[in-house]
Design a protein around this motif. Structure first.
Motif, PDB file in Angstrom:
ATOM      1  N   MET A  84       4.370  15.439  -3.739  1.00  0.00           N
ATOM      2  CA  MET A  84       4.349  14.003  -3.612  1.00  0.00           C
ATOM      3  C   MET A  84       4.577  13.251  -2.234  1.00  0.00           C
ATOM      4  O   MET A  84       3.606  12.410  -1.977  1.00  0.00           O
ATOM      5  N   THR A  85       5.425  13.739  -1.383  1.00  0.00           N
ATOM      6  CA  THR A  85       5.439  13.426  -0.212  1.00  0.00           C
ATOM      7  C   THR A  85       4.286  13.495   0.806  1.00  0.00           C
ATOM      8  O   THR A  85       3.914  12.718   1.522  1.00  0.00           O
ATOM      9  N   ALA A  86       3.592  14.923   0.478  1.00  0.00           N
ATOM     10  CA  ALA A  86       2.660  15.238   1.503  1.00  0.00           C
ATOM     11  C   ALA A  86       1.502  14.338   1.161  1.00  0.00           C
ATOM     12  O   ALA A  86       0.715  14.070   2.020  1.00  0.00           O
ATOM     13  N   LEU A  87       0.992  14.211  -0.142  1.00  0.00           N
ATOM     14  CA  LEU A  87       0.058  13.300  -0.683  1.00  0.00           C
ATOM     15  C   LEU A  87       0.155  11.841  -0.311  1.00  0.00           C
ATOM     16  O   LEU A  87      -0.683  11.147   0.408  1.00  0.00           O
ATOM     17  N   ALA A  88       1.271  11.322  -0.400  1.00  0.00           N
ATOM     18  CA  ALA A  88       1.679  10.089   0.246  1.00  0.00           C
ATOM     19  C   ALA A  88       1.619   9.695   1.333  1.00  0.00           C
ATOM     20  O   ALA A  88       1.010   8.702   2.069  1.00  0.00           O
ATOM     21  N   VAL A  89       1.986  10.500   2.253  1.00  0.00           N
ATOM     22  CA  VAL A  89       1.810  10.585   3.746  1.00  0.00           C
ATOM     23  C   VAL A  89       0.604  10.736   4.258  1.00  0.00           C
ATOM     24  O   VAL A  89       0.179   9.809   5.196  1.00  0.00           O
TER      25      VAL A  89
ATOM     26  N   PHE B 197       1.632   6.346  -7.037  1.00  0.00           N
ATOM     27  CA  PHE B 197       0.450   6.987  -7.481  1.00  0.00           C
ATOM     28  C   PHE B 197       0.565   8.612  -7.234  1.00  0.00           C
ATOM     29  O   PHE B 197       0.536   9.498  -7.996  1.00  0.00           O
ATOM     30  N   SER B 198       1.421   9.083  -6.241  1.00  0.00           N
ATOM     31  CA  SER B 198       1.602  10.376  -5.646  1.00  0.00           C
ATOM     32  C   SER B 198       2.515  11.143  -6.870  1.00  0.00           C
ATOM     33  O   SER B 198       2.517  12.245  -7.222  1.00  0.00           O
ATOM     34  N   ALA B 199       3.439  10.187  -7.083  1.00  0.00           N
ATOM     35  CA  ALA B 199       4.787  10.711  -8.068  1.00  0.00           C
ATOM     36  C   ALA B 199       4.005  10.864  -9.601  1.00  0.00           C
ATOM     37  O   ALA B 199       4.528  11.767 -10.268  1.00  0.00           O
ATOM     38  N   VAL B 200       2.838   9.894  -9.887  1.00  0.00           N
ATOM     39  CA  VAL B 200       2.314  10.103 -11.237  1.00  0.00           C
ATOM     40  C   VAL B 200       1.397  11.295 -11.150  1.00  0.00           C
ATOM     41  O   VAL B 200       1.448  12.124 -12.039  1.00  0.00           O
TER      42      VAL B 200
ATOM     43  N   ALA C  36       0.901  -1.227  -0.109  1.00  0.00           N
ATOM     44  CA  ALA C  36       0.131  -0.040   0.129  1.00  0.00           C
ATOM     45  C   ALA C  36       0.741   1.253  -0.077  1.00  0.00           C
ATOM     46  O   ALA C  36       0.606   1.973  -0.767  1.00  0.00           O
ATOM     47  N   ILE C  37       1.927   1.263   0.856  1.00  0.00           N
ATOM     48  CA  ILE C  37       2.732   2.364   0.931  1.00  0.00           C
ATOM     49  C   ILE C  37       3.535   2.602  -0.050  1.00  0.00           C
ATOM     50  O   ILE C  37       3.687   3.958  -0.907  1.00  0.00           O
ATOM     51  N   PHE C  38       3.963   1.656  -1.136  1.00  0.00           N
ATOM     52  CA  PHE C  38       4.645   1.822  -2.330  1.00  0.00           C
ATOM     53  C   PHE C  38       3.613   2.254  -3.478  1.00  0.00           C
ATOM     54  O   PHE C  38       4.084   3.249  -4.291  1.00  0.00           O
ATOM     55  N   VAL C  39       2.355   1.711  -3.541  1.00  0.00           N
ATOM     56  CA  VAL C  39       1.241   2.319  -4.350  1.00  0.00           C
ATOM     57  C   VAL C  39       1.127   3.589  -4.146  1.00  0.00           C
ATOM     58  O   VAL C  39       0.914   4.367  -4.991  1.00  0.00           O
TER      59      VAL C  39
END
Length: 298
Positions: free
Chosen positions: A216-221, A203-206, A196-199
């Motif tokens: 990207m980091t804010a959305l993924a966290v 996803f945030s990078a894309v 899940a964390i990898f996805v």
């Protein structure tokens, strides 16, 4: 209700929803379009060197009708938001009669959570936009180049980012839905945390349009935190329903279940008498003649 009655009800509810959106669209054009446009411009206007000498933001219009179409687009978005309670109610009133009582209860809960999650994603996207623009303009800063943004492309950039972040924040509802319908237990969801964390980061990078690592980091966290929060709710739901205390709950998929191999004596069955002869069937009467004015369907 017959099929025609369902179609007639759908037509009436779509008409009411469309009328509410039209009223919201008019309100968005007349009163709220300007403040919303000013709010969307603020992430760029608050940056240094983004204003002209007279204090106006340094935006341009490339086409003669671009600003007019942009105001119509903003008015439509505002109209959809203003009329959301009405068209959502019309949609719910059409779907609710076909749902069970527990399905309606789940729908209330998920609908009540969807709006705050989308709003939280939109607020995060608004702040990420300011950080991303500051990063991009600092990278491209040059004394020989003057940066001037097209107003339509800039607003599309901001609204697309808000929409992407808002939709991404709805992912925990999918996790909870899988648990509530019994497709995935809380333990299984927790075992997927690495994937899940990898996805989330991929996803945030894309979807993040800015190349800076902040967005990207804010959305993924945030997505990771929401995922673990949803897993915590799934644990509470499993404990409430008694999941994990079944007879074979502690047995792995490749482990043989305990079997009672003590044979039990089989008693002799009762005697079955022979069946008697079957009577001959009665003759079938010939069908009555069909009148010629009726076909085989009527």
């Amino acid at each position: 209700m017959t099929l025609i009655e369902h179609i007639r009800e759908l037509r009436n509810r779509l008409f009411r929803a469309s009328l509410a959106i039209l009223v919201g669209f008019i309100l968005g054009i007349v009163w709220l379009g300007g403040p919303v446009l000013h709010l969307l411009q603020q992430p760029y206007c608050d940056l240094p060197n983004s204003r002209l000498a007279d204090g106006r933001c340094n935006f341009v219009q490339l086409g003669p009708a671009d600003l007019f179409l942009l105001n119509l687009k903003i008015g439509l978005w505002v109209g959809l938001i203003i009329a959301a309670p009405i068209w959502l109610y019309q949609l719910w009133a059409f779907i609710a009669p076909g749902l069970h009582k527990h399905e309606r209860r789940y729908a209330y809960v998920f609908t009540g959570l969807a709006a705050p999650l989308f709003a939280a994603g939109a607020v995060l996207a608004y702040f990420v936009t300011a950080k991303g623009l500051a990063f991009l303009l600092n990278v491209t800063n040059s004394e020989e180049i003057t940066t001037t943004l097209d107003i339509t492309r800039y607003i599309s950039f901001v609204t697309n980012l808000i929409l992407l972040f808002g939709v991404a924040f709805e992912f925990p509802l999918i996790v909870l839905m899988l648990n509530f319908v019994g497709l995935a237990s809380a333990k299984r969801l927790l075992s997927w945390w690495r994937v899940a964390i990898f996805v989330f980061f991929a996803f945030s990078a894309v979807v993040t349009p800015t190349p800076d690592p902040f967005g990207m980091t804010a959305l993924a966290v945030c997505l990771s935190a929401l995922y673990f929060g949803a897993v915590g709710v799934a644990f509470v739901n499993d404990r409430r329903r008694g999941r994990g205390r079944e007879v074979y709950a502690g047995i792995g998929d490749d482990e043989v279940s305990p079997l009672d191999l003590d044979p039990e004596p089989v008693e002799a069955g009762q005697r079955v008498d022979a069946s008697g002869p079957i009577d001959a069937p009665e003759p079938i009467a010939s069908p009555a003649p069909i009148e010629r004015r009726y076909d085989d369907m009527t």
